[in-house]
Scaffold this active site. Structure first.
Site, PDB file in Angstrom:
ATOM      1  N   ARG A   1       5.634   9.218  -3.750  1.00  0.00           N
ATOM      2  CA  ARG A   1       5.196   8.157  -4.142  1.00  0.00           C
ATOM      3  C   ARG A   1       6.728   7.928  -5.402  1.00  0.00           C
ATOM      4  O   ARG A   1       6.096   7.846  -6.289  1.00  0.00           O
ATOM      5  CB  ARG A   1       3.706   8.560  -4.533  1.00  0.00           C
ATOM      6  CG  ARG A   1       3.137   7.988  -3.878  1.00  0.00           C
ATOM      7  CD  ARG A   1       1.197   8.585  -3.761  1.00  0.00           C
ATOM      8  NE  ARG A   1       1.044   7.678  -5.470  1.00  0.00           N
ATOM      9  CZ  ARG A   1       0.308   7.554  -6.275  1.00  0.00           C
ATOM     10  NH1 ARG A   1      -0.172   8.615  -5.922  1.00  0.00           N
ATOM     11  NH2 ARG A   1      -0.047   6.513  -6.788  1.00  0.00           N
TER      12      ARG A   1
ATOM     13  N   HIS B   1       1.239  -4.858   0.415  1.00  0.00           N
ATOM     14  CA  HIS B   1      -0.022  -4.431  -0.924  1.00  0.00           C
ATOM     15  C   HIS B   1       0.266  -3.446  -0.653  1.00  0.00           C
ATOM     16  O   HIS B   1      -0.596  -2.041  -1.392  1.00  0.00           O
ATOM     17  CB  HIS B   1      -0.313  -5.164  -2.162  1.00  0.00           C
ATOM     18  CG  HIS B   1       0.675  -6.362  -2.475  1.00  0.00           C
ATOM     19  ND1 HIS B   1       1.664  -6.030  -3.489  1.00  0.00           N
ATOM     20  CD2 HIS B   1       0.215  -7.514  -2.337  1.00  0.00           C
ATOM     21  CE1 HIS B   1       1.780  -7.841  -3.899  1.00  0.00           C
ATOM     22  NE2 HIS B   1       1.389  -8.377  -3.264  1.00  0.00           N
TER      23      HIS B   1
ATOM     24  N   HIS C   1      -3.891 -12.360  -2.156  1.00  0.00           N
ATOM     25  CA  HIS C   1      -2.775 -12.330  -3.673  1.00  0.00           C
ATOM     26  C   HIS C   1      -3.268 -11.684  -4.870  1.00  0.00           C
ATOM     27  O   HIS C   1      -4.564 -10.577  -4.851  1.00  0.00           O
ATOM     28  CB  HIS C   1      -3.073 -13.264  -4.406  1.00  0.00           C
ATOM     29  CG  HIS C   1      -1.996 -13.091  -5.568  1.00  0.00           C
ATOM     30  ND1 HIS C   1      -0.776 -13.380  -5.268  1.00  0.00           N
ATOM     31  CD2 HIS C   1      -2.467 -12.954  -6.701  1.00  0.00           C
ATOM     32  CE1 HIS C   1      -0.271 -13.677  -6.992  1.00  0.00           C
ATOM     33  NE2 HIS C   1      -1.471 -13.202  -7.860  1.00  0.00           N
TER      34      HIS C   1
ATOM     35  N   CYS D   1       6.475  -0.261  -7.865  1.00  0.00           N
ATOM     36  CA  CYS D   1       7.951  -0.278  -7.820  1.00  0.00           C
ATOM     37  C   CYS D   1       8.778  -1.117  -7.815  1.00  0.00           C
ATOM     38  O   CYS D   1       8.576  -2.787  -7.823  1.00  0.00           O
ATOM     39  CB  CYS D   1       8.405  -0.558  -5.899  1.00  0.00           C
ATOM     40  SG  CYS D   1       7.701   0.752  -5.036  1.00  0.00           S
TER      41      CYS D   1
ATOM     42  N   ILE E   1      -7.372  -2.376 -10.177  1.00  0.00           N
ATOM     43  CA  ILE E   1      -6.754  -3.383  -9.444  1.00  0.00           C
ATOM     44  C   ILE E   1      -7.201  -5.184  -9.508  1.00  0.00           C
ATOM     45  O   ILE E   1      -8.307  -4.819  -9.956  1.00  0.00           O
ATOM     46  CB  ILE E   1      -5.676  -3.144  -8.007  1.00  0.00           C
ATOM     47  CG1 ILE E   1      -6.934  -3.214  -7.270  1.00  0.00           C
ATOM     48  CG2 ILE E   1      -5.568  -1.983  -8.122  1.00  0.00           C
ATOM     49  CD1 ILE E   1      -6.718  -3.367  -5.533  1.00  0.00           C
TER      50      ILE E   1
ATOM     51  N   LYS F   1      12.417  -7.930  -4.471  1.00  0.00           N
ATOM     52  CA  LYS F   1      11.388  -8.332  -5.418  1.00  0.00           C
ATOM     53  C   LYS F   1      11.341  -7.683  -6.738  1.00  0.00           C
ATOM     54  O   LYS F   1      11.845  -6.175  -6.720  1.00  0.00           O
ATOM     55  CB  LYS F   1      10.812  -8.243  -4.134  1.00  0.00           C
ATOM     56  CG  LYS F   1       8.988  -8.920  -4.761  1.00  0.00           C
ATOM     57  CD  LYS F   1       8.363  -8.208  -4.026  1.00  0.00           C
ATOM     58  CE  LYS F   1       6.993  -9.463  -4.770  1.00  0.00           C
ATOM     59  NZ  LYS F   1       5.306  -9.146  -4.064  1.00  0.00           N
TER      60      LYS F   1
END
Length: 174
Positions: free
Chosen positions: A73, A65, A166, A133, A155, A92
């Site tokens: 980007r 991450h 995580h 993504c 976030i 993923k």
């Protein structure tokens, strides 16, 4: 010659007596501190793997991450980063890269840049530049195609021992 032999005999006898006097002291030192030494060695043996495990979860989080200074980007960025970070076998579905500095991300796990959120998460007090993504295409096998969504938002992360381990992809606040 006799004098030398007598001197050697005398020195050997004296040395043997000294050893006999020191031996109980050495034995007491070893036996007395043996349990303490054992506890110390067990502590050394048990502590590093725990720390290494915590560190490995944090490193895994960074691998999945964190990208301090992204070069573009767009979709090409996502496809390249997802493959480089080992997130394409299988493809993923969704992954978010956080841009900025590690210190600010770590600070979410404390009160400096984070607040409790839900049961076990921390919500950042400040927004971060991110790129999400999303896998587009039917097959979960490579080659993987991704759509990039750049953004700037708060976030949510899970923390262990003061380190993020995580990223919560389900959290989204526009």
């Amino acid at each position: 010659m006799v004098v030398i032999l007598f001197s050697l005999f005398f020195l050997c006898e004296k040395f043997e007596k000294s050893l006999q006097q020191i031996e109980p002291l050495l034995e007491e030192m070893v036996m007395g501190q043996g349990p303490l030494l054992l506890v110390f060695m067990l502590g050394l043996g048990l502590t590093p793997p725990t720390l290494a495990q915590d560190d490995s979860r944090y490193k895994h989080f960074l691998t999945q991450h964190y990208d301090a200074k992204p070069k573009g980007r767009n979709d090409r960025y996502c496809e390249s980063m997802m493959e480089r970070r080992g997130l394409t076998t299988p493809c993923k579905d969704t992954n978010t890269f956080i841009h900025g500095n590690k210190g600010s991300i770590k600070a979410i796990c404390g009160n400096k840049n984070g607040n409790p959120y839900g049961e076990a998460l921390r919500l950042s007090k400040s927004p971060f530049q991110i790129t999400t993504c999303r896998h587009v295409g039917g097959s979960p096998r490579p080659p993987c195609r991704y759509r990039a969504t750049p953004g700037f938002r708060h976030i949510a992360v899970a923390c262990e021992n003061g380190l993020p381990v995580h990223f919560d992809e389900s959290f989204f606040r526009p």
